[in-house]
Motif scaffolding. Structure first.
Motif, PDB file in Angstrom:
ATOM      1  N   SER A 227      -6.454  -2.981  -4.620  1.00  0.00           N
ATOM      2  CA  SER A 227      -6.144  -3.334  -3.232  1.00  0.00           C
ATOM      3  C   SER A 227      -6.600  -2.266  -2.239  1.00  0.00           C
TER       4      SER A 227
ATOM      5  N   ASP B 153      -0.368   3.637  -2.324  1.00  0.00           N
ATOM      6  CA  ASP B 153      -0.347   2.665  -1.226  1.00  0.00           C
ATOM      7  C   ASP B 153      -0.181   3.348   0.131  1.00  0.00           C
TER       8      ASP B 153
ATOM      9  N   ARG C 259       2.555   3.871  -7.223  1.00  0.00           N
ATOM     10  CA  ARG C 259       2.122   2.944  -6.173  1.00  0.00           C
ATOM     11  C   ARG C 259       2.566   3.410  -4.787  1.00  0.00           C
TER      12      ARG C 259
ATOM     13  N   ARG D   4       2.383  -4.615   2.836  1.00  0.00           N
ATOM     14  CA  ARG D   4       2.348  -3.197   3.190  1.00  0.00           C
ATOM     15  C   ARG D   4       1.795  -2.980   4.604  1.00  0.00           C
ATOM     16  N   ASP D   5       0.873  -3.870   5.010  1.00  0.00           N
ATOM     17  CA  ASP D   5       0.158  -3.674   6.282  1.00  0.00           C
ATOM     18  C   ASP D   5       0.256  -4.901   7.180  1.00  0.00           C
ATOM     19  N   ILE D   6       1.301  -5.697   7.006  1.00  0.00           N
ATOM     20  CA  ILE D   6       1.382  -6.948   7.772  1.00  0.00           C
ATOM     21  C   ILE D   6       1.656  -6.640   9.252  1.00  0.00           C
TER      22      ILE D   6
ATOM     23  N   ARG E  95       2.563 -10.559 -12.646  1.00  0.00           N
ATOM     24  CA  ARG E  95       3.705  -9.614 -12.626  1.00  0.00           C
ATOM     25  C   ARG E  95       3.659  -8.677 -13.824  1.00  0.00           C
TER      26      ARG E  95
ATOM     27  N   ARG F  33      -3.830   5.657   0.879  1.00  0.00           N
ATOM     28  CA  ARG F  33      -5.185   5.109   0.915  1.00  0.00           C
ATOM     29  C   ARG F  33      -5.715   5.141   2.351  1.00  0.00           C
TER      30      ARG F  33
ATOM     31  N   GLY G 180       1.382  -9.423  -1.481  1.00  0.00           N
ATOM     32  CA  GLY G 180       1.199  -8.631  -2.702  1.00  0.00           C
ATOM     33  C   GLY G 180       0.737  -9.502  -3.859  1.00  0.00           C
TER      34      GLY G 180
ATOM     35  N   ARG H  86      -2.398  -9.033  -6.342  1.00  0.00           N
ATOM     36  CA  ARG H  86      -2.156  -9.084  -7.795  1.00  0.00           C
ATOM     37  C   ARG H  86      -3.061 -10.126  -8.451  1.00  0.00           C
TER      38      ARG H  86
ATOM     39  N   ARG I 274      -9.712  -5.945   0.578  1.00  0.00           N
ATOM     40  CA  ARG I 274      -8.801  -6.048   1.727  1.00  0.00           C
ATOM     41  C   ARG I 274      -9.337  -7.023   2.760  1.00  0.00           C
TER      42      ARG I 274
HETATM   43  O1   DC Z   1       4.418  -6.331  -3.053  1.00  0.00           O
HETATM   44  P1   DC Z   1       3.831  -6.009  -4.438  1.00  0.00           P
HETATM   45  O2   DC Z   1       4.480  -4.832  -5.074  1.00  0.00           O
HETATM   46  O3   DC Z   1       3.765  -7.199  -5.316  1.00  0.00           O
HETATM   47  O4   DC Z   1       2.297  -5.582  -4.108  1.00  0.00           O
HETATM   48  C1   DC Z   1       1.393  -5.234  -5.109  1.00  0.00           C
HETATM   49  C2   DC Z   1       0.350  -4.265  -4.579  1.00  0.00           C
HETATM   50  O5   DC Z   1      -0.519  -4.918  -3.660  1.00  0.00           O
HETATM   51  C3   DC Z   1       0.879  -3.046  -3.854  1.00  0.00           C
HETATM   52  O6   DC Z   1       1.140  -1.985  -4.759  1.00  0.00           O
HETATM   53  C4   DC Z   1      -0.242  -2.709  -2.890  1.00  0.00           C
HETATM   54  C5   DC Z   1      -0.924  -4.018  -2.643  1.00  0.00           C
HETATM   55  N1   DC Z   1      -0.619  -4.613  -1.335  1.00  0.00           N
HETATM   56  C6   DC Z   1      -1.379  -4.187  -0.259  1.00  0.00           C
HETATM   57  O7   DC Z   1      -2.213  -3.305  -0.415  1.00  0.00           O
HETATM   58  N2   DC Z   1      -1.197  -4.750   0.951  1.00  0.00           N
HETATM   59  C7   DC Z   1      -0.280  -5.714   1.141  1.00  0.00           C
HETATM   60  N3   DC Z   1      -0.139  -6.276   2.340  1.00  0.00           N
HETATM   61  C8   DC Z   1       0.509  -6.142   0.053  1.00  0.00           C
HETATM   62  C9   DC Z   1       0.339  -5.548  -1.181  1.00  0.00           C
END
Ligand code: DC
Length: 228
Positions: A105, A186, A182, A132-134, A93, A189, A37, A41, A111
């Protein structure tokens, strides 16, 4: 025999405690922690603080070709995000970044650039990455995947505390709105939305202490590492 190294993916919505948990788990296992993230950011901050507009395809390309993101350990072993050699941990932040990061993002070019870099960072294994997508996209073969959730109210209060500790001003309402926005963006999308991987383990942190969350993940990691 030396323990085998694994990849640990921790996904979940904003404020579920991913970063705090992932950071401590990595320290306990002697693994590298990567906050994906923070990378999205940093890209968002780059565009907000430069004359380039991510809404123009040409300027987006131009910007992405100039962005170099690095995560280094600072004082007290805290991970610090650097953008083109400059420490931007506090800036990334801030509320303007939080308000725009979901949009930035969601862009396929962004991406692709970030996922390529994340895969490189994790190729040696021995890594804990949160995002989010790891588990679904960046490391679909990760040996351990955790899907961390928590109630919206709990997440809002945690985020407020975290921001205040970092010296960032924000109100409870503002943070709640941002978290809800978000969550929506998130998970809806088109490209690699927030989703639980089929083989991820659920963990609800609403009523757990950080210590309890960390213990849960470390235990699962030890089981995975020692399983033949
Ligand atoms: O974890 P975080 O809230 O700091 O992440 C910020 C934004 O980054 C989150 O709202 C969506 C994006 N994000 C993403 O699309 N894919 C990820 N693997 C991590 C974060």
């Amino acid at each position: 025999m030396k323990d085998k190294k694994i990849t640990i993916a921790i996904d979940g919505p904003s404020g579920s405690g991913k970063s705090t948990t992932a950071k401590i788990v990595a320290r306990k296992l002697g693994y590298r922690y990567i906050d994906s993230g923070a990378m999205y950011r940093a890209v968002t901050w780059y565009f907000l603080s430069s004359a380039l507009n991510w809404k123009s395809a040409e300027q987006l390309d131009q910007g992405l070709s100039k962005i170099d993101i690095d995560i280094r350990l600072g004082q007290n072993d805290e991970p610090m995000t650097y953008l083109n050699g400059v420490l931007v941990e506090r800036q990334i932040r801030s509320m303007p970044v939080s308000d725009n990061v979901s949009e930035v993002s969601s862009l396929p070019e962004v991406r692709k650039a970030m996922v390529d870099q994340q895969r490189k960072m994790g190729q040696e294994k021995g890594v804990v990455m949160d995002g989010r997508d790891i588990g679904t996209n960046v490391f679909p073969d990760a040996e351990l995947k955790i899907y961390l959730v928590a109630d919206t109210e709990v997440r809002t209060k945690r985020r407020l505390k975290e921001l205040h500790e970092r010296g960032v001003e924000a109100s409870l309402d503002e943070i709640r709105r941002n978290i809800e926005m978000r969550d929506r963006e998130d998970s809806s999308r088109v490209l690699n939305p927030l989703r639980k991987a089929g083989d991820a383990i659920d963990l609800d942190s609403s009523n757990l202490s950080i210590q309890e969350q960390v213990n849960f993940v470390v235990e699962k990691a030890q089981e995975t590492i020692h399983r033949k």
